[in-house]
Enzyme design. Structure first.
Site, short mmCIF file in Angstrom:
data_model
loop_
_atom_site.label_atom_id
_atom_site.label_comp_id
_atom_site.label_asym_id
_atom_site.label_seq_id
_atom_site.Cartn_x
_atom_site.Cartn_y
_atom_site.Cartn_z
N ARG A 60 0.82 -1.22 0.00
CA ARG A 60 0.00 0.00 0.00
C ARG A 60 0.85 1.26 0.00
O ARG A 60 0.42 2.32 -0.43
CB ARG A 60 -0.96 -0.01 1.20
N LYS A 210 -7.17 6.69 -19.59
CA LYS A 210 -7.43 7.27 -20.91
C LYS A 210 -6.15 7.24 -21.76
O LYS A 210 -5.63 6.18 -22.02
CB LYS A 210 -8.00 8.67 -20.74
C1 LIG Z 1 -12.16 9.39 -16.88
C2 LIG Z 1 -11.86 10.73 -16.30
C3 LIG Z 1 -11.68 10.90 -14.92
C4 LIG Z 1 -11.83 9.76 -13.94
O1 LIG Z 1 -10.89 8.76 -14.14
P1 LIG Z 1 -11.13 7.20 -13.75
O2 LIG Z 1 -9.87 6.57 -14.17
O3 LIG Z 1 -12.35 6.75 -14.50
O4 LIG Z 1 -11.36 7.16 -12.28
C5 LIG Z 1 -11.38 12.17 -14.47
N1 LIG Z 1 -11.27 13.22 -15.30
C6 LIG Z 1 -11.44 13.10 -16.62
C7 LIG Z 1 -11.32 14.29 -17.50
C8 LIG Z 1 -11.74 11.86 -17.17
O5 LIG Z 1 -11.92 11.74 -18.49
#
Ligand SMILES: *Cc1c(COP(=O)(O)O)cnc(C)c1O
Length: 394
Positions: A60, A210
């Site tokens: 952790r 992303k």
């Molecule tokens: C997807 C996203 C998040 C959240 O991320 P997760 O990995 O789904 O927790 C935050 N900000 C933006 C702009 C995103 O596209």
């Protein structure tokens, strides 16, 4: 590896975090699939456990594969320190909770990633933290919202899904004059297109799910920037929240980073081509893409971004038209998320923003017929052909 300041981003991403000497000559950082590291002796055990000496002891609190990703992110964003976490929301909530205390006040954009909005509206008020939302397209609105309790300015640019922009340097200058900490979500642009820390932002947060991961096959997040904030996130906030990244996932994000520059170059050029095609199509009312001369903040985009990214949104009229379009695409996948190598499309009013009341949706520019497109790296002509045939059904 210490990149010289003259080294191109394209080179940095290929080598960032690399350290063969520490890993038995291994050029690819190994996946340290372990929760435990033994202490060499009692004295070191004490120092490492308390964070007074570098080292690993419990999953952790850190892992060598995770550390390689953190080092890589420092290099690609130009930050002092980084912490990799289990998701983008883990990164965002951790960063904010490492800065604010009960009684503090945050200024945030009205146009915002919806779950970040849920954090600001849901959890933070319970902890005694107040939030004001502003039209972030004018930096002066941040200034006007400041109270004696304002501790944090939150920025997101370009914003989801409206592609509205924040003038980063102008907001930073207001923040600096009032000793307010700035946190910016750089997920949409990626460090290839936009480097907020170079423009004076204190802390950058990412959903590595992303573009950084890039292949739609992992969930991860990163905090990168000012060392005091990252240290608090590591040794205090995440110690108790426990949103740690798995070693295998950290390795996958590093793997994704290696091709970030190549992928973004293609995402950028494909999105610009699609934006131009859509802007000239009779069934499309409006296209939101910072790279189009018609975008109201195109000049700002040129100033603070190197490329305009792979995200765009466009309006085909009403809810029915929007649904018909997504039901007729063949190459594009009807899916949420973004930053994938394949092109993803979604209808905001009936999907990501379905829970937002219509009036509130419209107030921030999420119109009934708005479609969000995450443009992938396929051949652009194939993507144009797919959208052209789907628009015939609208
Ligand atoms: C997807 C996203 C998040 C959240 O991320 P997760 O990995 O789904 O927790 C935050 N900000 C933006 C702009 C995103 O596209």
């Amino acid at each position: 590896m210490n990149p010289s300041t003259s080294q191109a981003f394209e080179t940095t991403v290929v080598h960032a975090g690399e350290d063969p000497e520490r890993h038995m000559g291994s050029l690819s950082t190994p996946i340290y699939q372990t929760a435990l590291h033994v202490f060499p002796n009692a004295e070191d055990g004490h120092l490492i456990h308390e964070g007074h000496k570098p080292g690993y002891f419990y999953g952790r609190m850190g892992n060598p594969t995770q550390a390689a990703l953190e080092q890589a992110m420092c290099e690609v964003e130009g930050g002092e320190a980084a912490l990799a976490l289990a998701s983008g929301m883990a990164a965002i909530s951790n960063a904010i909770l490492s800065i604010v205390e009960p009684g503090d006040h945050i200024v945030a954009p009205a146009s915002l990633y919806a779950t970040t909005g849920a954090l600001l509206d849901g959890l933070l008020p319970k902890l005694g933290v107040k939030v004001s939302y502003v039209d972030a397209t004018h930096a002066a609105n941040y200034q006007e919202a400041v109270t004696p309790k304002t501790k944090l300015f939150y920025l997101e640019s370009p914003a989801n899904p409206t592609m509205k922009m924040v003038d980063i340097e102008a907001v930073v200058s207001v923040a600096r004059s009032k000793s307010i900490t700035t946190v910016m979500d750089n997920t949409f642009a990626t460090p290839y297109n936009q480097r907020p820390l170079d423009l004076g932002v204190d802390v950058v947060v990412h959903s590595a799910t992303k573009y950084l991961g890039g292949h739609g096959d992992l969930t991860a997040g990163v905090i990168v920037g000012r060392k005091d904030v990252v240290d608090r996130a590591h040794w205090q906030t995440n110690k108790v929240l426990g949103g740690v990244i798995a070693p295998w996932t950290a390795w996958l994000v590093i793997r994704g980073l290696r091709t970030l520059a190549l992928r973004m170059e293609r995402h950028n050029s494909n999105a610009l081509k699609l934006a131009r095609f859509l802007a000239n199509h009779p069934k499309v009312r409006e296209v939101h893409y910072p790279g189009l001369e018609t975008h109201p903040q195109h000049v700002l985009a040129r100033r603070q971004m190197k490329g305009f990214g792979g995200m765009l949104s466009f309006d085909v009229g009403g809810v029915d038209e929007g649904r018909r379009l997504v039901d007729n695409v063949k190459l594009c996948s009807l899916a949420v998320s973004l930053g994938d190598v394949s092109t993803l499309i979604q209808h905001s009013a009936s999907m990501t923003h379905a829970i937002v009341p219509r009036e509130r949706r419209l107030a921030v520019g999420i119109t009934d017929g708005l479609l969000r497109l995450s443009v992938g790296i396929e051949d652009p002509d194939d993507l144009v052909a797919d959208l052209r045939q789907a628009l015939q059904h609208v």
